[in-house]
Motif scaffolding. Structure first.
Motif, PDB file in Angstrom:
ATOM      1  N   MET A 217       0.837  -1.205   0.000  1.00 31.33           N
ATOM      2  CA  MET A 217       0.000   0.000   0.000  1.00 31.33           C
ATOM      3  C   MET A 217       0.870   1.253   0.000  1.00 31.33           C
ATOM      4  SD  MET A 217      -3.097  -1.087   2.573  1.00 31.33           S
ATOM      5  CE  MET A 217      -2.003  -1.842   3.786  1.00 31.33           C
ATOM      6  N   SER A 218       1.884   1.255   0.851  1.00 32.35           N
ATOM      7  CA  SER A 218       2.803   2.392   0.889  1.00 32.35           C
ATOM      8  C   SER A 218       3.562   2.523  -0.423  1.00 32.35           C
ATOM      9  CB  SER A 218       3.804   2.227   2.042  1.00 32.35           C
ATOM     10  OG  SER A 218       3.171   2.434   3.285  1.00 32.35           O
ATOM     11  N   GLN A 219       3.890   1.390  -1.025  1.00 29.97           N
ATOM     12  CA  GLN A 219       4.645   1.413  -2.270  1.00 29.97           C
ATOM     13  C   GLN A 219       3.883   2.157  -3.362  1.00 29.97           C
ATOM     14  OE1 GLN A 219       7.546   0.485  -1.915  1.00 29.97           O
ATOM     15  NE2 GLN A 219       8.481  -0.393  -3.734  1.00 29.97           N
ATOM     16  N   GLY A 220       2.602   1.856  -3.481  1.00 34.05           N
ATOM     17  CA  GLY A 220       1.793   2.533  -4.487  1.00 34.05           C
ATOM     18  C   GLY A 220       1.624   4.010  -4.198  1.00 34.05           C
ATOM     19  N   MET A 221       1.438   4.335  -2.925  1.00 30.83           N
ATOM     20  CA  MET A 221       1.255   5.728  -2.553  1.00 30.83           C
ATOM     21  C   MET A 221       2.539   6.531  -2.786  1.00 30.83           C
ATOM     22  SD  MET A 221      -0.616   7.082   0.893  1.00 30.83           S
ATOM     23  CE  MET A 221      -2.077   6.162   0.425  1.00 30.83           C
ATOM     24  N   ALA A 222       3.682   5.940  -2.500  1.00 34.22           N
ATOM     25  CA  ALA A 222       4.960   6.622  -2.705  1.00 34.22           C
ATOM     26  C   ALA A 222       5.184   6.915  -4.182  1.00 34.22           C
ATOM     27  CB  ALA A 222       6.102   5.773  -2.155  1.00 34.22           C
ATOM     28  N   LEU A 223       4.836   5.981  -5.032  1.00 34.87           N
ATOM     29  CA  LEU A 223       5.047   6.149  -6.463  1.00 34.87           C
ATOM     30  C   LEU A 223       4.186   7.283  -7.020  1.00 34.87           C
ATOM     31  CD1 LEU A 223       6.611   4.941  -8.833  1.00 34.87           C
ATOM     32  CD2 LEU A 223       4.695   3.385  -9.220  1.00 34.87           C
ATOM     33  N   GLU A 224       2.919   7.303  -6.659  1.00 41.02           N
ATOM     34  CA  GLU A 224       2.050   8.378  -7.140  1.00 41.02           C
ATOM     35  C   GLU A 224       2.434   9.720  -6.508  1.00 41.02           C
ATOM     36  OE1 GLU A 224      -1.236  10.314  -9.110  1.00 41.02           O
ATOM     37  OE2 GLU A 224       0.171   8.686  -9.524  1.00 41.02           O
ATOM     38  N   GLY A 225       2.915   9.692  -5.257  1.00 38.71           N
ATOM     39  CA  GLY A 225       3.392  10.926  -4.637  1.00 38.71           C
ATOM     40  C   GLY A 225       4.558  11.524  -5.404  1.00 38.71           C
ATOM     41  N   MET A 226       5.478  10.664  -5.861  1.00 33.07           N
ATOM     42  CA  MET A 226       6.592  11.154  -6.683  1.00 33.07           C
ATOM     43  C   MET A 226       6.084  11.810  -7.962  1.00 33.07           C
ATOM     44  SD  MET A 226       9.688   8.353  -6.590  1.00 33.07           S
ATOM     45  CE  MET A 226       8.978   6.842  -5.984  1.00 33.07           C
ATOM     46  N   ARG A 227       5.060  11.220  -8.568  1.00 33.02           N
ATOM     47  CA  ARG A 227       4.531  11.796  -9.808  1.00 33.02           C
ATOM     48  C   ARG A 227       3.932  13.181  -9.572  1.00 33.02           C
ATOM     49  NH1 ARG A 227       0.112  12.850 -12.606  1.00 33.02           N
ATOM     50  NH2 ARG A 227      -1.270  12.168 -10.918  1.00 33.02           N
ATOM     51  N   LEU A 228       3.210  13.327  -8.481  1.00 26.46           N
ATOM     52  CA  LEU A 228       2.614  14.630  -8.186  1.00 26.46           C
ATOM     53  C   LEU A 228       3.692  15.689  -7.970  1.00 26.46           C
ATOM     54  CD1 LEU A 228      -0.352  13.668  -5.825  1.00 26.46           C
ATOM     55  CD2 LEU A 228      -0.466  14.354  -8.223  1.00 26.46           C
ATOM     56  N   VAL A 229       4.757  15.318  -7.256  1.00 26.22           N
ATOM     57  CA  VAL A 229       5.853  16.269  -7.053  1.00 26.22           C
ATOM     58  C   VAL A 229       6.499  16.632  -8.394  1.00 26.22           C
ATOM     59  CG1 VAL A 229       8.123  16.631  -6.011  1.00 26.22           C
ATOM     60  CG2 VAL A 229       6.312  15.509  -4.689  1.00 26.22           C
ATOM     61  N   LYS A 230       6.753  15.639  -9.214  1.00 22.72           N
ATOM     62  CA  LYS A 230       7.387  15.886 -10.508  1.00 22.72           C
ATOM     63  C   LYS A 230       6.564  16.858 -11.356  1.00 22.72           C
ATOM     64  CE  LYS A 230       9.141  13.450 -14.630  1.00 22.72           C
ATOM     65  NZ  LYS A 230       8.196  13.888 -15.672  1.00 22.72           N
TER      66      LYS A 230
END
Length: 381
Positions: A217-230
């Motif tokens: 669950m954290s893995q998916g959230m971290a990945l999408e969080g990176m996209r939002l920052v980018k």
């Protein structure tokens, strides 16, 4: 930003522009009738704080505020805040601000009814069970930056001013009852704070994504969080009034802080002692360390960073991701070395010892030792 939403994960979150207007209702839901608003000195006289105090007063909640909070809050700030809380007869806290205001506000709510000293509740083993859970006051959290994600955290980072060490104080009831995530409150952030806090959110996502622990669950959230920052940090940095970008960055901050339940790593392990000793901005310090830590962890993270690069539409896999990080830091004015943050002739042995004793080391993909941590630090001086 026209998006407005109510979320219940990881706590009750009211997301959307203008939702600070709901502060009185949020307090009512949390069971708070006489709140103490806790924030830092810099925010104490700003319009967003005055407006919030006006809303509180109009609703019959008073306008009590405590703002004797340092950028890296310490036990002295905590003691003063607890005194103000108890002497004022308050029944809950509005934690208002960036990481410092949020962390100190949560700690005041936690400590106001405790009889044991603060350091007895450090995040070691089951020390949190020493607390009287029934004596912990309710918390409403209102972030005014987009980075730490402390508004959804179950801990506070507090500096021991005597030992110059950052300590994590943990309890499940640190998690605020209600969060108001209003991007309009972040519009006045200066560029360097927008950059530093945004890169703190990015560091949370990157380290959580690379942590070897199992938490999909954290893995998916971290990945999408990176996209939002980018996608949105450059926009927020270029135009502080871009409410859409500000809103997505607030989401990224929440996601990063939720994701790092999976673990952090060497970036935070090194950043914590640097901040405690030299009082640097936490997120900016994280950003300085990130390029070197990526290389440090390369033998263990090439595969997962290749996956992240593909999702983020960054060509070149691991090397391309590292090039992206370097370019992002440069575009946001982040110095390449700690000297650029004013850290001159640092006490290497003290920093290494602090890093190795930091809880974040346990989530780093490559085991941190005295020798390799010292070498890593020297690369960043």
């Amino acid at each position: 930003m026209s998006i407005s939403a109510n979320w219940s994960y990881p706590t009750s979150i009211r997301f959307g522009a203008g939702r600070i207007s709901e502060i009185a209702d949020a307090c009512s839901v949390a069971g708070i009738a006489k709140p103490l608003l806790v924030t830092d000195r810099g925010l104490a006289t700003m319009d967003i704080t005055t407006k919030t105090l006006d809303l509180m007063e109009a609703a019959g909640l008073g306008r009590a505020m405590f703002s004797d909070v340092d950028p890296n809050p310490n036990e002295k700030n905590a003691a003063a805040g607890v005194k103000a809380y108890n002497e004022g007869g308050h029944d809950g806290v509005i934690a208002f601000g960036g990481g410092s205001g949020l962390d100190l506000g949560k700690l005041v709510a936690f400590m106001a009814g405790q009889t044991l000293p603060l350091w007895d509740f450090e995040d070691i083993g089951d020390w949190w069970t020493r607390a009287d859970a029934d004596a912990i006051a309710p918390i409403v959290a209102v972030p005014t930056t987009a980075g730490t994600g402390s508004e959804v955290g179950r801990a506070s980072v507090i500096t021991n001013s005597e030992t110059q060490q950052k300590k994590i104080i943990f309890h499940p009831k640190f998690l605020p009852s209600v969060v108001i995530s209003d991007p309009e409150l972040t519009v006045g952030m200066p560029g360097f704070i927008t950059a530093g806090t945004g890169l703190d959110a990015f560091a949370h996502c990157v380290e959580a994504f690379c942590s070897p622990h199992y938490h999909p669950m954290s893995q998916g959230m971290a990945l999408e969080g990176m996209r939002l920052v980018k996608e949105y940090l450059p926009r927020a940095f270029a135009d502080g009034t871009d409410i859409e970008a500000r809103g997505h960055m607030m989401s990224a901050a929440i996601m990063g802080a939720t994701a790092f339940q999976k673990g952090l790593g060497a970036i935070h392990a090194l950043s914590h002692p640097i901040g405690a000793i030299y009082h640097t901005h936490h997120g900016t310090t994280n950003a300085v360390f990130m390029p070197a830590v990526l290389q440090f962890n390369k033998p263990k993270i090439t595969g997962v960073i290749n996956q992240a690069a593909a999702y983020l539409d960054i060509s070149g896999g691991f090397d391309g991701f590292c090039e992206y990080v370097d370019a992002l830091n440069s575009s946001l004015g982040i110095p390449k070395k700690l000297s650029g943050l004013g850290v001159k002739n640092p006490d290497i042995d003290k920093i290494v010892a602090g890093a190795l004793s930091d809880p974040s080391t346990g989530g780093n993909p490559v085991k941190m030792t005295k020798e390799n941590t010292r070498k890593l630090l020297l690369e960043c001086v």
